[in-house]
Scaffold this active site. Structure first.
Site, short mmCIF file in Angstrom:
data_model
loop_
_atom_site.label_atom_id
_atom_site.label_comp_id
_atom_site.label_asym_id
_atom_site.label_seq_id
_atom_site.Cartn_x
_atom_site.Cartn_y
_atom_site.Cartn_z
N HIS A 409 -38.00 39.09 -4.54
CA HIS A 409 -38.11 37.98 -3.80
C HIS A 409 -39.14 36.80 -4.19
O HIS A 409 -39.41 35.85 -3.43
CB HIS A 409 -39.09 38.67 -2.59
CG HIS A 409 -38.49 38.02 -1.07
ND1 HIS A 409 -38.36 36.90 -1.11
CD2 HIS A 409 -38.53 38.61 0.10
CE1 HIS A 409 -38.07 36.37 0.10
NE2 HIS A 409 -38.25 37.47 0.95
N ASP A 413 -34.64 34.01 -2.27
CA ASP A 413 -35.01 34.33 -0.80
C ASP A 413 -33.93 35.12 -0.29
O ASP A 413 -32.82 35.26 -0.89
CB ASP A 413 -35.20 33.11 -0.23
CG ASP A 413 -36.66 32.55 -0.56
OD1 ASP A 413 -37.46 33.13 -0.98
OD2 ASP A 413 -36.55 31.07 -0.73
#
Length: 438
Positions: A409, A413
């Site tokens: 992350h 995304d």
């Protein structure tokens, strides 16, 4: 008699060193050409180093558990007269010449001959390196100069002071005398201080991890501490793939001499999705993102001893299904037989692991650093499912599986991570049942 220098061979573009795990031949043993002399281990693969010549092993220059750099001489083999032996030193050069050259090289290292600074772990500015070369300051000497610059870097003033002091005879001998201290490793001291656990009730067995398990343990912990792991899961209907494979697998094996498993079909879909979403085919180096040109798929494989290894299918997007099946089978078979080469595990840009082999429905795999994603393939199961038709919905039996996508992350995304695994699912569900096995 001639002396042959057995060197640690080059084992792949990114493999620079290896650990000696076992000497198969002892001093005085006779060795045939291509016979294994010792066993070595890199951070991924165990392999053997064969002799290029026949002769007698007269010297071992390193011991078990020693770390050796690629190109370093690890043993001396005495051969009969002519020899292919000479090609490791100098073509057709007599043993005496080789010995003299070796002595000269050692002398050069001991004094102040200029050297190639690219092998040093320390950073030196071009100006400092030029001064060092002009004044005959060796890499070893340069590394021992206490730098006054940022992060201990050697400045122009530092090296000029050192050269001035050396000319006066004040510091140069001291620098050479301190060399053994500079290279003294600290690791063995830390290792010896580690306490061995003791069984409380006397009935528990305490077993030390083997070398590969220690490496895997370190990699897994480091990956979790490095990447912000996030997962996306999606269920895929692979009924058409199952039916198609059942129909063609016998003919495929007869024609190609290879078994057709589900893995190459899945890998083909992953390679296509990576072309559609190049943002998943990247790696992270500090604050920088490296966009990979090639799609090299890592294929996690379990070893007979329970450990894990990840051989890599290079340029996977350029392979047809036959080529993918051959690559998957070849790497899988060689992994189980312990015959992978170090280069077989290098250069991966994305990894796939088949947790369904052990009956797992889905999982949360740990990212293979410095990659940013890994896909787990769950077990294919027959399940009741709603089937939509123009005449209405009905319940039927379908072959389904879960895809579990772990991604980093920090740089990926949810939109990209979720879209990528969805695209893999779309390719699998749209599989053409009329396609040729190519």
């Amino acid at each position: 008699m001639a002396r042959f220098e057995l060197k640690l061979p080059k084992m792949g573009e990114s493999v620079a060193e290896a650990t000696i795990t076992n000497w198969l031949k002892e001093v005085g043993d006779k060795i045939e050409a291509d016979e294994a002399v010792l066993e070595i281990a890199t951070d991924k693969v165990d392999s053997e180093v064969p002799s290029e010549v026949s002769g007698v092993l007269i010297e071992q220059l390193f011991g078990k558990d020693d770390l050796v750099q690629v190109g370093q001489t690890i043993a001396i083999i005495e051969t009969e007269g002519d020899a292919p032996a000479v090609k490791a030193v100098e073509a057709a050069a007599p043993a005496e010449v080789a010995e003299i050259e070796k002595t000269i090289e050692v002398a050069k290292d001991a004094v102040t001959a200029p050297q190639d600074f690219s092998g040093s772990d320390k950073f030196f500015s071009p100006l400092v390196k030029n001064i060092a070369k002009e004044e005959g300051v060796s890499v070893a000497e340069l590394e021992r100069i206490a730098g006054s610059g940022k992060d201990g870097r050697v400045t122009k003033e530092d090296i000029l002071k050192y050269i001035e002091a050396r000319k006066s005879g004040a510091q140069a001998p001291q620098a050479v005398a301190e060399a053994p201290k500079a290279v003294q490793p600290a690791a063995p001291v830390q290792k010896s201080q580690q306490a061995v656990p003791v069984s409380v009730n006397g009935g528990d067995e305490i077993v030390e991890m083997d070398r590969m398990r220690k490496l895997i343990s370190g990699y897994m912990v480091a990956s979790v501490q490095t990447s912000a792991h996030v997962q996306s899961f999606i269920e895929v209907d692979v009924t058409n793939i199952v039916k198609w494979r059942d129909k063609v697998k016998s003919a495929f094996e007869k024609r190609e001499g290879e078994k057709l498993t589900f893995t190459p079909i899945m890998m083909e879909a992953v390679a296509k999705a990576l072309k559609d979403f190049p943002g998943m085919n990247i790696s992270v180096d500090g604050d920088y993102i490296i966009k990979k040109k090639n799609i090299n798929l890592g294929m996690a494989a379990a070893l007979p001893n329970g450990n894990l290894i990840v051989p890599v299918i290079k340029n996977a997007d350029q392979l047809n299904l036959v080529g993918m099946a051959k690559a998957v089978n070849d790497l899988g078979n060689r992994a189980k037989a312990g015959k992978l080469k170090p280069d077989d595990t290098q250069g991966g840009t994305y990894t796939v692991t088949n947790v369904g082999t052990f009956g797992s429905v889905f999982g949360t795999p740990i990212i293979n650093q410095p990659q940013v994603g890994i896909l787990a393939l769950g077990a294919i199961r027959k399940v009741p499912a709603v089937i939509e038709t123009p005449e209405g919905d009905f319940i039927g039996i379908r072959q389904k599986m879960f895809l579990s996508h772990s991604y980093d992350h920090r740089v990926v995304d949810g939109a990209l991570g979720g879209s990528f695994v969805k695209r893999v699912a779309e390719y699998l569900e749209a599989f053409d049942v009329n396609r040729d096995t190519c």
